[in-house]
Enzyme design. Structure first.
Site, PDB file in Angstrom:
ATOM      1  CB  SER A  23      -8.294   5.184   7.061  1.00 19.00           C
ATOM      2  OG  SER A  23      -8.663   5.128   5.715  1.00 19.00           O
TER       3      SER A  23
ATOM      4  NE  ARG B 102      -9.750  10.784   8.288  1.00 22.27           N
ATOM      5  CZ  ARG B 102      -8.925   9.907   7.703  1.00 22.27           C
ATOM      6  NH1 ARG B 102      -9.359   8.701   7.350  1.00 22.27           N
ATOM      7  NH2 ARG B 102      -7.682  10.217   7.471  1.00 22.27           N
TER       8      ARG B 102
ATOM      9  CE  LYS C 127      -8.983   1.934   3.324  1.00 23.79           C
ATOM     10  NZ  LYS C 127      -9.028   3.243   2.675  1.00 23.79           N
TER      11      LYS C 127
ATOM     12  CG  ASP D 181     -11.730   3.739   5.695  1.00 24.52           C
ATOM     13  OD1 ASP D 181     -11.260   4.629   6.435  1.00 24.52           O
ATOM     14  OD2 ASP D 181     -11.420   3.631   4.502  1.00 24.52           O
TER      15      ASP D 181
ATOM     16  CG  HIS E 260      -1.787   1.240   1.254  1.00 27.37           C
ATOM     17  ND1 HIS E 260      -2.997   1.287   0.597  1.00 27.37           N
ATOM     18  CD2 HIS E 260      -1.606   2.470   1.783  1.00 27.37           C
ATOM     19  CE1 HIS E 260      -3.527   2.483   0.737  1.00 27.37           C
ATOM     20  NE2 HIS E 260      -2.704   3.230   1.455  1.00 27.37           N
TER      21      HIS E 260
HETATM   22  N1  URA Z   1      -5.659   6.540   2.306  1.00 28.00           N
HETATM   23  C1  URA Z   1      -6.636   5.918   3.011  1.00 28.00           C
HETATM   24  O1  URA Z   1      -7.099   4.857   2.604  1.00 28.00           O
HETATM   25  N2  URA Z   1      -7.074   6.478   4.140  1.00 28.00           N
HETATM   26  C2  URA Z   1      -6.585   7.640   4.614  1.00 28.00           C
HETATM   27  O2  URA Z   1      -7.022   8.088   5.648  1.00 28.00           O
HETATM   28  C3  URA Z   1      -5.578   8.292   3.886  1.00 28.00           C
HETATM   29  C4  URA Z   1      -5.126   7.699   2.731  1.00 28.00           C
END
Ligand code: URA
Length: 426
Positions: free
Chosen positions: A186, A171, A190, A164, A85
Site C-alpha cells: 500500500s 481493509r 503510492k 490502494d 513516509h
Molecule cells: N498507510 C498506508 O498508506 N497504507 C497502509 O496499509 C498502512 C498505512
C-alpha cells in the site's frame, strides 16, 4: 485480460500456496474494475494476513497496484528529489519542518500526503489549521512549486494507485490493515507512483504505532526497502520509537505551532533530533553533501517554509486558531513522570476533535493535547501535566477517560531509550 476463478485464488492463498504473477495482475485489475467483489477481496486480504506474500508475490502485487493509475515524473526538475513516509504516530508533525529543511539543502521534496484516520493525525489536517492554506493542487501546480520553492506538501491525487484507495478502505473495515505485506504494498505503490528519486521511511515501533514490536517493524521496513530499491528508488528506513508522543503537542494547529518553533531554532529536543536524522538520510540518499543542521540554524529552512505556505495561499503570519475550552489534567502525586502513553494521548486528541472516525468527518483546527511534562520530568502533586484543547466541551469527559491509566508517576526516572532504534538499508 485472462480470467481466473477468484474463489480458486482465495483457496490457494488460504491453504498456504502462492499466486502466480498472472493471477495477481488479474486480481488487482479485476478488483479495481469491480469485477471481483468486496467480499471476495476481503477473504483474500484475510488469507494474506494469515499466510503472507513471498517476495515475488509482493513485488508483483505492488507493481499491479501501481499499474492501476498514473505515474508522476519529476526527473526534469533542476534538483534531485527525496521524500519521506512515516507509518504514523502520535504528535508526528515531522513532515512540516522536514520538507522545507530538506528543500533548503538543495533537494526537492514532493510530499504527497493524506488526511488522518483514527488516533494518528494527517499532515494535511495539520496544515489546514493555517488560514487560507490549500491542500489540493494539480500535478502541474505541484511540479511548478517544486521547481520554484523546492518543497510541496499537498493531497495525493486520486490518480495514484487507485487500487490502494479501494483496498485500504476495505481493509479498514475488515480487520486486515495489519497484514505486513499489504501495508508494504500500500505504502510503496503510492510512493513509487509518485516518482520520487529517493525515499526515507520512518517506521514507528511501539504502543502508538501500527507495529507494536520490533520484529514486525523490522520486517515491514526490510520489505519496503526491498520494494523501493527494486523499483530504482534509493530507499532507506529508520526504525523509531513511538511509545510516547513526539514533542509536546498532538493536534492540528498545536502541531503547526510546534513545527514553526523548530524552524525558528527552538522546539522540543525529540522533534529536532528526528527532523535532523531524517533530513540527513534524505539529503544523503539524494546524493547532496549539505549539513541540514546548518540550514536549520541559519534560518534558510524557515524561509522555505514561509514560501511553501504562501505558494498554497496560506498566511504564515496569521495567528493559528485557539480552542474555546482548555481543561487541565494534574499530577496526583510527587515523583517522576514514568510513562505517557502515545495511544492514550492520541485517542484523547482524537476525541477532543483533532481526528475523525469517518473520512468525511470535519476536524477541529484547535483541538488536541498539549503536554506540559514528558517521561523523565520531575513533577509535584497538583502540577498541570496535560492541557485538553477543544471547541466542543462535551468531548472532554471521553478524552479524560482515554487518559485513565495512560500516564504514571513513579519514584524513579524511567530508563531512557534511544529515539532512533535502527537503520535499514538495501
Ligand atoms: N498507510 C498506508 O498508506 N497504507 C497502509 O496499509 C498502512 C498505512
Amino acid at each position: 485480460m485472462s480470467e481466473f476463478a477468484v474463489v480458486e485464488l482465495i483457496r490457494t492463498k488460504r491453504d498456504g500456496g502462492s499466486l502466480s504473477d498472472a493471477e495477481i495482475d488479474w486480481l488487482i485489475r479485476a478488483y479495481t474494475q469491480g469485477v471481483v467483489a468486496d467480499e471476495q477481496m476481503s477473504a483474500m486480504a484475510m488469507a494474506i494476513l494469515f499466510r503472507g506474500l513471498d517476495d515475488r508475490e509482493l513485488s508483483t502485487w505492488t507493481n499491479a497496484m501501481i499499474n492501476t493509475g498514473e505515474r508522476l515524473d519529476f526527473s526534469g526538475l533542476s534538483r534531485p528529489t527525496a521524500d519521506k513516509h512515516s507509518t504514523g504516530g502520535v504528535g508526528d508533525k515531522i513532515t512540516l519542518p522536514l520538507a522545507p529543511l530538506v528543500a533548503a539543502c538543495g533537494v526537492a521534496v514532493p510530499q504527497l500526503s493524506g488526511r488522518g484516520l483514527g488516533h494518528t493525525g494527517g499532515t494535511l489536517d495539520k496544515l489546514e489549521a493555517i488560514p487560507g492554506w490549500r491542500a489540493e493542487l494539480t500535478n502541474e501546480e505541484a511540479y511548478r512549486q517544486l521547481e520554484d520553492v523546492g518543497a510541496v506538501i499537498c493531497a495525493a491525487g486520486s490518480g495514484l494507485a487507485p487500487a490502494d484507495k479501494k483496498l485500504y478502505a476495505l481493509r479498514d473495515v475488515t480487520g486486515t490493515v495489519e497484514a505486513i505485506a499489504l501495508i508494504a504494498s500500500s505504502i510503496m505503490s503510492k510512493k513509487i507512483a509518485e516518482g520520487t528519486g529517493a525515499l526515507v521511511l520512518d517506521v514507528k515501533v511501539g504502543s502508538g504505532a501500527f507495529m507494536k514490536n520490533l520484529d514486525d517493524a523490522t520486517e515491514l521496513a526490510r520489505r519496503m526497502v526491498a520494494l523501493g530499491t527494486a523499483a530504482g528508488v534509493n530507499t532507506t528506513a529508520l526504525l523509531t520509537r513511538m511509545d510516547t508522543p513526539l514533542g509536546m503537542t498532538a493536534g492540528n494547529g498545536l502541531e503547526v505551532a510546534e513545527s514553526v518553533e523548530v524552524l525558528a531554532g527552538g522546539g522540543p529536543a525529540d522533534v529536532v533530533e528526528l527532523t535532523l536524522a531524517l533530513a540527513r538520510e534524505m539529503v544523503q540518499a539524494a546524493g547532496v553533501d549539505v549539513d541540514p543542521a546548518a540550514r536549520l540554524a541559519d534560518g534558510s529552512a524557515m524561509d522555505v517554509w514561509r514560501r511553501m505556505i504562501r505558494a498554497q495561499d496560506g498566511d504564515p503570519d496569521a495567528p493559528l486558531p485557539g480552542a474555546q475550552h482548555v481543561e487541565v489534567v494534574s499530577a496526583d502525586r510527587d515523583g517522576v513522570l514514568a510513562e505517557l502513553d502515545a495511544m492514550a494521548v492520541g485517542v484523547a486528541a482524537w476525541r477532543l476533535g483533532a481526528g475523525r472516525s469517518r473520512k468525511e468527518d470535519p476536524v477541529q483546527a484547535a483541538a488536541g493535547v498539549r503536554m506540559l511534562a514528558k517521561p523523565g520530568d520531575r513533577v509535584q502533586a497538583g502540577q498541570p501535566l496535560l492541557e485538553l484543547h477543544t471547541d466542543t466541551p462535551d468531548s472532554i469527559a471521553r478524552a479524560q477517560e482515554a487518559l485513565v491509566g495512560g500516564w504514571m508517576i513513579a519514584d524513579q526516572a524511567p530508563e531512557s531509550t534511544p529515539l532512533v532504534i535502527d537503520r535499514i538499508t538495501a
